[in-house]
Write an enzyme that holds these catalytic residues in place. Structure first.
Site, PDB file in Angstrom:
ATOM      1  N   ASP A   1       0.810  -1.211   0.000  1.00  0.00           N
ATOM      2  CA  ASP A   1       0.000   0.000   0.000  1.00  0.00           C
ATOM      3  C   ASP A   1       0.849   1.270   0.000  1.00  0.00           C
ATOM      4  O   ASP A   1       0.464   2.280  -0.579  1.00  0.00           O
ATOM      5  CB  ASP A   1      -0.935   0.009   1.207  1.00  0.00           C
TER       6      ASP A   1
ATOM      7  N   CYS B   1       0.655  -8.182   5.055  1.00  0.00           N
ATOM      8  CA  CYS B   1       0.260  -6.790   4.876  1.00  0.00           C
ATOM      9  C   CYS B   1      -1.231  -6.629   4.608  1.00  0.00           C
ATOM     10  O   CYS B   1      -1.979  -7.590   4.559  1.00  0.00           O
ATOM     11  CB  CYS B   1       1.117  -6.146   3.793  1.00  0.00           C
ATOM     12  N   ASP B   2      -1.609  -5.386   4.363  1.00  0.00           N
ATOM     13  CA  ASP B   2      -2.978  -4.896   4.513  1.00  0.00           C
ATOM     14  C   ASP B   2      -4.089  -5.796   3.975  1.00  0.00           C
ATOM     15  O   ASP B   2      -4.920  -6.282   4.716  1.00  0.00           O
ATOM     16  CB  ASP B   2      -3.093  -3.520   3.865  1.00  0.00           C
ATOM     17  N   LYS B   3      -4.171  -5.963   2.662  1.00  0.00           N
ATOM     18  CA  LYS B   3      -5.305  -6.686   2.075  1.00  0.00           C
ATOM     19  C   LYS B   3      -5.034  -8.182   1.994  1.00  0.00           C
ATOM     20  O   LYS B   3      -5.943  -8.965   1.757  1.00  0.00           O
ATOM     21  CB  LYS B   3      -5.636  -6.169   0.669  1.00  0.00           C
TER      22      LYS B   3
ATOM     23  N   CYS C   1       4.643  -2.413   8.419  1.00  0.00           N
ATOM     24  CA  CYS C   1       5.035  -1.109   8.978  1.00  0.00           C
ATOM     25  C   CYS C   1       4.673  -1.008  10.454  1.00  0.00           C
ATOM     26  O   CYS C   1       3.622  -1.465  10.885  1.00  0.00           O
ATOM     27  CB  CYS C   1       4.417   0.010   8.160  1.00  0.00           C
TER      28      CYS C   1
ATOM     29  N   GLU D   1      -7.091   4.305  -0.553  1.00  0.00           N
ATOM     30  CA  GLU D   1      -6.626   4.697   0.770  1.00  0.00           C
ATOM     31  C   GLU D   1      -5.794   5.961   0.588  1.00  0.00           C
ATOM     32  O   GLU D   1      -4.876   5.976  -0.224  1.00  0.00           O
ATOM     33  CB  GLU D   1      -5.779   3.559   1.337  1.00  0.00           C
TER      34      GLU D   1
ATOM     35  N   SER E   1      -5.699   5.668   5.414  1.00  0.00           N
ATOM     36  CA  SER E   1      -4.723   4.680   5.858  1.00  0.00           C
ATOM     37  C   SER E   1      -4.810   4.465   7.357  1.00  0.00           C
ATOM     38  O   SER E   1      -5.187   5.369   8.112  1.00  0.00           O
ATOM     39  CB  SER E   1      -3.319   5.166   5.487  1.00  0.00           C
TER      40      SER E   1
END
Length: 554
Positions: free
Chosen positions: A80, A121-123, A193, A444, A470
């Site tokens: 991202d 990570c995110d998704k 992160c 985002e 975010s």
């Protein structure tokens, strides 16, 4: 015991399939054991995934130790941070659906007996989670772990510091040398992160919901304990296969409510709302924004992790991790500790020996940061189906705010105005046509929020969007406005200079325009042409639902 892999391994009719397994170098002995898919999102483009080859190998070692045959299969994953601020971010949320589909495809097409999911990570975390629920074969999640924070003249920093530094540079608050120092030191190595951004939110919630082993949410990426946890995950999947314990046996209404309570206590990313709605959808559990608000209203916020505070995931780890947070919540029966988890134990058993080692990082349940959760859902004429804000990252003075609308039809337009110094204290920045359909992909937007924070305007300016913000965002950033502008939502009718009233404590958001004027604007509104007319995103925008439903596909 009949296995799923019998469909490709047993009987004379499966001789052709067996010949293809032998072509992979597998032996007869290996084919007599359960076949376990190790779904790995390893790649060389995502810092959170750059080390997942090592996590994957550790999982495979654990599977072999417990008598299974591991086979690696791939998953895509978008970074991202790299995708932020350009067309790449349109693909991020959409990729969640591709990941879920690919898990379903690879596991069902090859008749695996179980799976271990290796995201970070995110998704990727929710995408794999959704795929596992859809397939409903024995499964568990082992993530790659969090990045350590960077060092900023002796203070910890993260990627959010980096994005905010861009705003500070634009405002003349720092020079080129300072910006360069931050960019070279903000992200010191592999891992998701380092703050309580979306990736780490979902890694923690995977643990709270019972689909990951204790420690999954907080053990840093570079610690040997993460490799050990991966080996234990590999061993544990064999127990789940033997007992035929499946994701939908674990992810029930109580488990999802536990995850939401943990979410509120931790102050997770607002994106966690989207993902928990989508996970509940795959688990066949009813969940809506009203239930999320109800849980938030009774669950104290216990942690102020970056971007809401100065602490990072490694600090939460040292303070006792997710287990210590759950134990605090259990003191007031805010979680159901009787639920089963992939550890083979109940939550009560998992957290029995947990200790809160730092009451500054994990507040005692009797002395929380606030009596309500880290996320709030707002309703009103501007968002009849709801919108979401990370309340724990909003300055006290901005919890109630009425300001002048500054209207932009894309993130790029808003960024230009912000960087150009055209946003004033008290303004409400409205960014629309960035929703699931309008974006498409519900981008985002960390650039506008971090620019305002870097310019020291985050305590004076609110942002509202039908897109997303975010997990690294702080300030009165209100996203997921539903219905979105592209679907005829009220946010598409806001005009420059309108007054907007935000009341986060009371859960309301209102466009202060009389009904007659609104009706006239509705008559004059023209549905915009899609801004993407080919490829995967074109299909996505025709199939995706509202953010209030988790932006799942129909």
């Amino acid at each position: 015991m009949t296995r799923a892999s019998d469909k490709v391994l047993k009987g004379d009719q499966c001789a052709p399939q067996r010949s293809l397994f032998y072509a992979l170098g597998l032996t007869k002995e290996e084919l007599e054991r359960p076949l376990i898919a190790v779904v790995s999102a390893y790649s060389e483009i995502v810092p959170g995934h750059a080390h997942l080859d090592k996590i994957t190998e550790a999982v495979k070692a654990g599977i072999r130790l417990a008598g299974g045959t591991p086979i690696t299969v791939p998953s895509i994953g978008v970074c991202d941070g790299i995708a932020m601020g350009h067309i790449g971010m349109k693909y991020s949320l959409a990729s969640r659906e591709l990941i879920a589909d690919s898990v379903e495809t690879m596991v069902m097409a090859h008749a695996f007996d179980g799976m271990v999911l290796v995201p970070n990570c995110d998704k990727i975390v929710p995408g794999m989670f959704m795929g596992a629920l859809r397939v409903n074969l024995p499964a568990l999640i082992i993530s790659g772990g969090a990045m350590l924070p960077g060092n900023y003249h002796g203070k910890a920093m993260s990627l959010s510091t980096m994005f905010e530094a861009v705003g500070a540079k634009k405002a003349g608050m720092i020079d080129e040398a300072e910006l360069t120092y931050i960019e070279q030191n903000a992200c010191p190595g592999c891992g998701s992160c380092s703050g309580m951004f979306t990736a780490n939110s979902m890694n923690c919630l995977s643990e709270a919901i019972g689909m990951a082993l204790p420690g999954n949410g907080t053990i840093p990426a570079v610690y040997s304990e993460r490799i050990q946890l991966a080996k234990h995950a590999g061993m544990k999947i064999m127990e789940l296969v033997e007992k035929d314990i499946k994701p939908r046996d674990i992810v029930n209404e109580a488990a999802i409510h536990n995850a939401l309570a943990c979410d509120m206590a931790l102050g997770c990313s607002s994106n966690s709302v989207l993902h928990l709605l989508a996970i509940a959808h795959e688990a066949k559990v009813t969940l809506d924004l009203h239930k999320i608000n109800e849980i938030s209203s009774r669950t104290p916020n216990l942690c102020k992790l970056a971007p809401a505070g100065s602490d990072h995931i490694v600090d939460l780890y040292r303070a006792g991790g997710v287990a210590a947070v759950l134990k605090e919540l259990a003191k007031k029966q805010l979680v159901d500790t009787s639920v089963m988890t992939v550890s083979g134990k109940t939550m009560a058993e998992n957290i029995k020996d947990a200790v809160n080692l730092n009451h500054d990082i994990i507040k005692d349940i009797e002395q929380p940061n606030s009596q309500t959760g880290g996320i709030a859902v707002l309703f009103g004429n501007l968002a009849t189906e709801g919108c979401v804000v990370k309340r724990s990252a909003v300055a006290e003075k901005m919890l109630e705010h009425t300001g002048t609308a500054r209207v932009f039809n894309s993130e790029e337009e808003a960024n230009e105005a912000i960087y150009g110094g055209k946003i004033n204290k008290g303004d409400v920045v409205v960014i629309r046509y960035e929703g699931p359909k309008g974006g498409p992909g519900m981008r985002e937007m960390l650039n506008p929020t971090s620019a305002l924070a870097g310019m020291k305007l985050d305590e004076d300016v609110a942002l509202i969007t039908d897109g997303r913000f975010s997990g690294a965002t702080r300030g009165a950033a209100i996203g997921h406005v539903s219905p979105e502008a592209a679907s005829g939502g009220m946010i598409g009718l806001v005009e420059e200079g309108d007054q907007i009233a935000i009341d986060i404590p009371n859960g309301t958001i209102q466009l202060l325009v009389d009904e007659e004027t609104i009706l006239q604007r509705k008559k004059n509104w023209i549905k915009p042409e899609p801004n993407v007319k080919e490829g995967w995103l074109y299909r996505y925008q025709r199939m995706v639902t509202s953010g209030s439903k988790g932006a799942v596909l129909e």
